[in-house]
Design an enzyme around this catalytic site. Sequence first.
Site, PDB file in Angstrom:
ATOM      1  N   ALA A   1       0.771  -1.244   0.000  1.00 52.80           N
ATOM      2  CA  ALA A   1       0.000   0.000   0.000  1.00 52.80           C
ATOM      3  C   ALA A   1       0.803   1.294   0.000  1.00 52.80           C
ATOM      4  CB  ALA A   1      -0.937   0.005   1.210  1.00 52.80           C
ATOM      5  N   ALA A   2       2.057   1.271   0.454  1.00 52.27           N
ATOM      6  CA  ALA A   2       2.795   2.538   0.614  1.00 52.27           C
ATOM      7  C   ALA A   2       3.235   3.103  -0.740  1.00 52.27           C
ATOM      8  CB  ALA A   2       4.018   2.295   1.507  1.00 52.27           C
ATOM      9  N   PRO A   3       3.195   4.437  -0.913  1.00 55.46           N
ATOM     10  CA  PRO A   3       2.899   5.474   0.081  1.00 55.46           C
ATOM     11  C   PRO A   3       1.411   5.801   0.258  1.00 55.46           C
ATOM     12  CG  PRO A   3       3.586   6.487  -1.965  1.00 55.46           C
ATOM     13  CD  PRO A   3       3.677   5.000  -2.186  1.00 55.46           C
ATOM     14  N   GLY A   4       0.513   5.078  -0.366  1.00 56.80           N
ATOM     15  CA  GLY A   4      -0.881   5.220   0.021  1.00 56.80           C
ATOM     16  C   GLY A   4      -1.816   5.891  -0.965  1.00 56.80           C
ATOM     17  N   GLY A   5      -1.371   6.118  -2.182  1.00 59.63           N
ATOM     18  CA  GLY A   5      -2.250   6.765  -3.166  1.00 59.63           C
ATOM     19  C   GLY A   5      -3.513   5.949  -3.398  1.00 59.63           C
TER      20      GLY A   5
ATOM     21  N   ARG B   1       8.641   2.918   4.490  1.00 56.06           N
ATOM     22  CA  ARG B   1       7.586   3.496   3.653  1.00 56.06           C
ATOM     23  C   ARG B   1       6.248   3.594   4.395  1.00 56.06           C
ATOM     24  NH1 ARG B   1       8.558   3.439  -2.066  1.00 56.06           N
ATOM     25  NH2 ARG B   1       6.413   2.858  -2.528  1.00 56.06           N
TER      26      ARG B   1
ATOM     27  N   ASP C   1      -0.955  -4.173  -5.668  1.00 56.09           N
ATOM     28  CA  ASP C   1      -0.258  -3.192  -6.515  1.00 56.09           C
ATOM     29  C   ASP C   1       1.232  -3.494  -6.315  1.00 56.09           C
ATOM     30  OD1 ASP C   1      -0.111  -0.925  -8.220  1.00 56.09           O
ATOM     31  OD2 ASP C   1       0.296   0.359  -6.492  1.00 56.09           O
TER      32      ASP C   1
ATOM     33  N   CYS D   1       3.373  -1.152 -12.635  1.00 50.71           N
ATOM     34  CA  CYS D   1       3.604   0.007 -13.509  1.00 50.71           C
ATOM     35  C   CYS D   1       4.773  -0.305 -14.426  1.00 50.71           C
ATOM     36  CB  CYS D   1       3.811   1.278 -12.699  1.00 50.71           C
ATOM     37  SG  CYS D   1       5.142   1.180 -11.514  1.00 50.71           S
TER      38      CYS D   1
HETATM   39  C1  SAM Z   1       4.139  -0.038  -6.433  1.00 44.76           C
HETATM   40  S1  SAM Z   1       4.480   0.219  -4.757  1.00 44.76           S
HETATM   41  C2  SAM Z   1       2.874   0.467  -4.089  1.00 44.76           C
HETATM   42  C3  SAM Z   1       2.300   1.825  -4.366  1.00 44.76           C
HETATM   43  C4  SAM Z   1       0.997   2.078  -3.604  1.00 44.76           C
HETATM   44  N1  SAM Z   1       0.021   1.040  -3.865  1.00 44.76           N
HETATM   45  C5  SAM Z   1       0.382   3.427  -3.901  1.00 44.76           C
HETATM   46  O1  SAM Z   1      -0.573   3.512  -4.690  1.00 44.76           O
HETATM   47  O2  SAM Z   1       0.836   4.427  -3.338  1.00 44.76           O
HETATM   48  C6  SAM Z   1       4.859  -1.391  -4.174  1.00 44.76           C
HETATM   49  C7  SAM Z   1       4.990  -1.516  -2.691  1.00 44.76           C
HETATM   50  O3  SAM Z   1       5.163  -2.908  -2.381  1.00 44.76           O
HETATM   51  C8  SAM Z   1       5.894  -2.993  -1.184  1.00 44.76           C
HETATM   52  N2  SAM Z   1       6.370  -4.374  -1.056  1.00 44.76           N
HETATM   53  C9  SAM Z   1       7.476  -4.952  -1.588  1.00 44.76           C
HETATM   54  N3  SAM Z   1       7.538  -6.255  -1.239  1.00 44.76           N
HETATM   55  C10 SAM Z   1       6.445  -6.511  -0.477  1.00 44.76           C
HETATM   56  C11 SAM Z   1       5.976  -7.661   0.216  1.00 44.76           C
HETATM   57  N4  SAM Z   1       6.625  -8.822   0.155  1.00 44.76           N
HETATM   58  N5  SAM Z   1       4.832  -7.559   0.934  1.00 44.76           N
HETATM   59  C12 SAM Z   1       4.163  -6.376   1.010  1.00 44.76           C
HETATM   60  N6  SAM Z   1       4.585  -5.244   0.389  1.00 44.76           N
HETATM   61  C13 SAM Z   1       5.709  -5.317  -0.345  1.00 44.76           C
HETATM   62  C14 SAM Z   1       6.969  -1.932  -1.358  1.00 44.76           C
HETATM   63  O4  SAM Z   1       7.487  -1.541  -0.118  1.00 44.76           O
HETATM   64  C15 SAM Z   1       6.202  -0.827  -2.072  1.00 44.76           C
HETATM   65  O5  SAM Z   1       5.761   0.136  -1.145  1.00 44.76           O
END
Ligand code: SAM
Length: 264
Positions: free
Chosen positions: A79-83, A107, A144, A195
């Site tokens: 979810a991070a950064p949460g958009g 994050r 995501d 993305c």
């Molecule tokens: C594409 S970003 C998410 C962007 C977010 N959904 C938004 O809209 O702001 C992918 C996220 O996956 C997290 N991530 C990576 N490996 C992960 C795991 N094994 N479990 C949960 N989160 C993970 C990363 O820290 C990163 O914040």
Amino acid sequence: MRRNDLKASDDFDGRLRNRFDDVEQSDWNPRVFRLPEAEKPGNTYMHWRGEYYVQEESAAVPVDILNPQPGESVLDLCAAPGGKTSQIAARTGNRGELVANDSSRNRLSSLQVNSYRTGAAAATTCRDGRDFAGRDRFDKVLVDAPCTGEGDRLRRGEGAADPENSEGLARLQYRLLEAAARLVNPSGAVVYSTCTLSPHENEAVVDRAIEETELELAAPETRVPHDTGLEGFEGQGFDLEAGKLVRVTPRHLDSGVIFCARLE
Ligand SMILES: C[S@@+](CC[C@H](N)C(=O)[O-])C[C@H]1O[C@@H](n2cnc3c(N)ncnc32)[C@H](O)[C@@H]1O
């Protein structure tokens, strides 16, 4: 930018046009507005109050396809950064349950700050999404996934990502999608998004999920202009209905790259 209906005032659209020249409303999503690149939308009082979230237009697509409803329980697994957490909360009007998870402790603070600023009532957790276990299943799950981000690479003028990186990430992405299959209600829906353009991280991951879990590909309901998925890549055929996959590239919205699959 995306108007945040949890915080935006009734006269939001007019105030936005007073604040910025040349604001243009997106034609597929009435909550999304395009601004000229020179503008700094993160520097306004409206932003500070959480009336909008600054993002790429393409980033609004996965939640549009997830289509969360008031009263539903939703898990945002990465979810991070949460958009997208903020977008889910706005779509449900904070009615229902929303859990926003991310494995990165660093994050997580941006996720919490953005949720606070935009008024998203989300419980945040910091777990590896592959091992996420809840008391109950969820009506909707968004994956995501972390990816090679070829959309950003394109903008920076860099080439395609290293295929070895893509293949390594594809294993993680599949495990996250497999966890989502366990965590969703039998009548619920999962949206998988990245993305990036790489078919290793997109069609191949979805293909494997259809093969090895109970998830099935569903037709997405969205008005966003897009291409459908690939039926094969580099000699590998995909055994899926590629017409149900959504690929948005810069030529569609003059924005970023997004790949989405809705699975039920
Ligand atoms: C594409 S970003 C998410 C962007 C977010 N959904 C938004 O809209 O702001 C992918 C996220 O996956 C997290 N991530 C990576 N490996 C992960 C795991 N094994 N479990 C949960 N989160 C993970 C990363 O820290 C990163 O914040």
